[in-house]
Design an enzyme around this catalytic site. Structure first.
Site, PDB file in Angstrom:
ATOM      1  CG  ASP A 187      -2.004  -1.064   1.056  1.00 21.68           C
ATOM      2  OD1 ASP A 187      -2.329  -1.844   2.048  1.00 21.68           O
ATOM      3  OD2 ASP A 187      -2.598  -1.021   0.040  1.00 21.68           O
ATOM      4  CG  HIS A 220      -3.628  -0.047  -3.714  1.00 22.59           C
ATOM      5  ND1 HIS A 220      -4.503  -0.202  -2.693  1.00 22.59           N
ATOM      6  CD2 HIS A 220      -4.172   0.831  -4.487  1.00 22.59           C
ATOM      7  CE1 HIS A 220      -5.592   0.581  -2.857  1.00 22.59           C
ATOM      8  NE2 HIS A 220      -5.374   1.264  -3.972  1.00 22.59           N
ATOM      9  N   GLY A 235      -5.744   0.973   7.368  1.00 23.71           N
ATOM     10  CA  GLY A 235      -6.291  -0.608   7.428  1.00 23.71           C
ATOM     11  C   GLY A 235      -7.183  -0.512   8.422  1.00 23.71           C
ATOM     12  CG  ASP A 261      -7.330  -3.381  -0.560  1.00 22.38           C
ATOM     13  OD1 ASP A 261      -6.501  -2.356  -0.963  1.00 22.38           O
ATOM     14  OD2 ASP A 261      -7.232  -3.736   0.648  1.00 22.38           O
ATOM     15  N   GLY A 262     -10.170  -4.057   1.692  1.00 22.94           N
ATOM     16  CA  GLY A 262     -10.745  -3.222   2.457  1.00 22.94           C
ATOM     17  C   GLY A 262     -11.563  -3.835   3.263  1.00 22.94           C
TER      18      GLY A 262
END
Ligand code: DX5
Length: 230
Positions: A43, A74, A152, A183-184
């Site tokens: 990230d 990302h 996160g 994602d997440g």
């Protein structure tokens, strides 16, 4: 939601290393490979596109020799074009740019391809699937964010599932060879909804690192839950 066509692509579990111990990131990469993950997501945050700051290319490069797994970057950055080469040189074979950050998305994806890297587009929760409609021929993966990017440990947004399905349908209808990543907030309670909607690459951070039974258990539990949707 019924199973979508085109979801015969293998499921992949991709850890976000945001919750990892930054003092030993290389060892953490080896531990993730041992735990059975399929790739590693870095990230990258620039403090502008998102209100957080994380990994420069040198940090990722220092971890490259610790695992043979695919690295994806990302890029949660305002202006990705000038930094694409550095992240590719650091060992990231897949570069994910945000549609919201690219003034010339088609050109940016072309730049990534020219580097010999695989190209991907990420969509923030408010961004419609149509943002990728005219670049799917250049796109190896579409990332549908299931949280607003930057941190996160946030709650999964289930209203993203229709958009996951829409992206999967666009890919299948167009005959494209493209993965759908989410994602997440992905964890044991949310992974089935995302997988059933059409996602095949599933990024998880806190769900992997907070499992008391360890990384290996967390990875296999998520994979089993995803595969149970087929
Ligand atoms: C958020 C990042 C995610 C995040 C995932 O901006 O892109 O990768 O770290 O972490 P969890 O799984 O804890 O939501």
């Amino acid at each position: 939601m019924p199973t979508q066509p085109g979801t015969d692509r293998p499921f992949e579990i991709a850890p976000s290393v945001l919750p990892a111990d930054f003092s030993k990131l290389g060892d953490e990469c080896s531990a993730l490979e041992e735990a059975g993950v399929d790739r590693i997501q870095w990230d990258v945050m620039d403090g502008q596109f998102v209100p957080n700051l994380t990994f420069g290319p040198d940090v990722i490069g220092a971890c490259r020799s610790h695992t043979s797994l695919l690295f994806e970057a990302h890029l949660m950055v305002l202006d990705p074009d000038p930094m694409l080469g550095a992240y590719h040189d650091a060992g990231c074979e897949l570069l994910i740019v945000h549609a919201e950050a690219c003034r010339h998305l088609h050109r940016t994806l072309g730049l990534i391809k020219e580097l010999g890297a695989r190209a991907a587009v990420a969509l923030n929760p408010a961004t419609p699937a149509s943002a990728v409609a005219h670049v799917l021929d250049l796109t190896d993966l579409v990332l549908v964010m299931t949280v607003n990017p930057g941190f996160g440990g946030q709650a999964y947004i289930p209203t993203m599932e229709p958009k996951i399905a829409e992206v999967r349908k666009m890919i299948v209808d167009g005959g494209h060879d493209t993965d759908v990543e989410v994602d997440g907030g992905i964890g044991p309670a949310t992974i089935e909804g995302a997988a059933r909607a059409g996602a095949n690459v599933l990024v998880a951070g806190s769900a992997l690192y907070r499992d008391p039974a360890g990384l290996g258990h967390a990875v296999s539990e998520l994979r089993t839950l995803a595969e149970a949707t087929r």
